[in-house]
Scaffold this active site. Structure first.
Site, PDB file in Angstrom:
ATOM      1  N   ASP A  67       0.811  -1.213   0.000  1.00 30.80           N
ATOM      2  CA  ASP A  67       0.000   0.000   0.000  1.00 30.80           C
ATOM      3  C   ASP A  67       0.847   1.266   0.000  1.00 30.80           C
ATOM      4  O   ASP A  67       0.308   2.371  -0.130  1.00 30.80           O
ATOM      5  CB  ASP A  67      -0.977   0.008   1.178  1.00 30.80           C
ATOM      6  CG  ASP A  67      -0.322  -0.222   2.531  1.00 30.80           C
ATOM      7  OD1 ASP A  67       0.723  -0.893   2.576  1.00 30.80           O
ATOM      8  OD2 ASP A  67      -0.855   0.261   3.549  1.00 30.80           O
ATOM      9  N   HIS A 141       8.558  -0.882  12.641  1.00 28.31           N
ATOM     10  CA  HIS A 141       7.540  -1.572  11.859  1.00 28.31           C
ATOM     11  C   HIS A 141       8.063  -2.980  11.573  1.00 28.31           C
ATOM     12  O   HIS A 141       9.281  -3.202  11.648  1.00 28.31           O
ATOM     13  CB  HIS A 141       7.281  -0.800  10.556  1.00 28.31           C
ATOM     14  CG  HIS A 141       5.995  -1.134   9.881  1.00 28.31           C
ATOM     15  ND1 HIS A 141       4.783  -1.098  10.528  1.00 28.31           N
ATOM     16  CD2 HIS A 141       5.726  -1.520   8.601  1.00 28.31           C
ATOM     17  CE1 HIS A 141       3.824  -1.426   9.670  1.00 28.31           C
ATOM     18  NE2 HIS A 141       4.373  -1.696   8.504  1.00 28.31           N
TER      19      HIS A 141
END
Length: 301
Positions: A67, A141
């Site tokens: 994304d 992350h």
């Protein structure tokens, strides 16, 4: 006049929705354009927003989840199709070089443009231009991710009353600015520091030192708020922020204008992100982003 604004091309996390495209953000900074995290569909969103391939000077990818990067193939091929006449530089995590190369050469096309790859391997300075410096900071992350920060050099603001007191006017003002001194009068005597503007782009991350360093003193902070506060455990598990966490970062960093984005498809009421951000104590200008929105940088104080 110079233009400094954020053009929001997409605001959805993970999957697009009927109303939100995958990520994509263009920062117009004077005569340059910096494209951040071009997700799938970015080329079409650029068309809808009136952004041309010729407007791009840099591409900054925070990490290689789809994304945030699947739109690279189309954007890069469009840059070449339109024969952009200037060099374009691409920054991305060095550990994801293989993904960048796959996207750059996903299909056959004729390369006509100088696209320079400048991967990011550590915190620090990436580029210095006349109107800004570009820095990166490591985020937290599941895959390697970096946020980006743009800082304008400080300048000086001339003070008319002090100029008049010293009898300086007309061409002598410009001479003083260029040379730093005119007779017994120094530039510092008739001016004050004009703080450079600051912008930061913070995507997929848990709270970490990098988030706070990027946000510090920003005029405009674009930051993910994938989850609402009641789903904080999910945010930690998947490496994201909640609306309240993002707003608390902006509050503590003295951010002037906060832009929340990268919303999970599980939420249908954007107003709740604003409510939770205000509940966290952020009192500055606040925008809950939507596709094709334009957000100007705040005027100088």
């Amino acid at each position: 006049m110079s233009v400094r604004e954020l053009v929001v091309l997409g605001t959805a996390s993970q999957v697009p929705t009927r109303h939100r495209n995958h990520n994509g953000y263009l920062l117009r900074w004077d005569g340059e354009g910096i494209l951040f995290d071009p997700g799938e569909g970015t080329q079409r969103q650029m068309l809808r927003a009136g952004v041309a391939a010729h407007d791009l000077n840099r591409i900054c990818v925070t990490h290689f989840h789809g994304d945030h990067s699947l739109g690279l193939a189309g954007v890069i091929q469009r840059i070449n199709l339109d024969r952009v006449p200037h060099e374009i530089t691409a920054h991305y995590p060095r550990s994801g070089r293989r993904f960048f190369e796959r996207l750059r050469y996903a299909t056959a096309y004729r390369e006509t443009v100088a696209l320079t790859e400048a991967p990011v391997a550590a915190d620090g300075l990436l580029a210095v231009t006349r109107s800004y410096t570009l820095e990166a900071r490591r985020l937290s992350h599941p895959v390697e991710s970096y946020g980006y920060r743009l800082v304008e050099p400080d300048g000086r603001r001339m003070l008319p009353d002090r100029l008049a007191a010293h009898g300086i006017q007309g061409p002598d003002v410009g001479r003083l600015q260029r040379e730093g001194r005119l007779g017994d009068v120094a530039l510092e005597d008739v001016s004050e520091v004009r703080r450079g503007q600051r912008f930061a782009f913070v995507m997929d991350t848990r709270l970490c030192d990098g988030v706070h360093a990027l946000a510090e003193g920003c005029d405009l902070l674009v930051i993910e708020s994938t989850f609402l506060d009641e789903d904080a455990d999910l945010a930690v598990e998947h490496g994201h922020l909640t609306a309240g966490q993002a707003a608390a970062v902006a509050r503590d960093a003295g951010v002037r204008h906060l832009v929340l984005t990268h919303f999970s498809q599980r939420y249908t009421e954007p107003g709740e992100f604003e409510r939770q951000a205000r509940a966290a104590g952020f009192t500055g200008e606040l925008t809950v982003a939507h596709d094709l929105l334009r957000v100007p940088l705040p005027k100088r104080r």
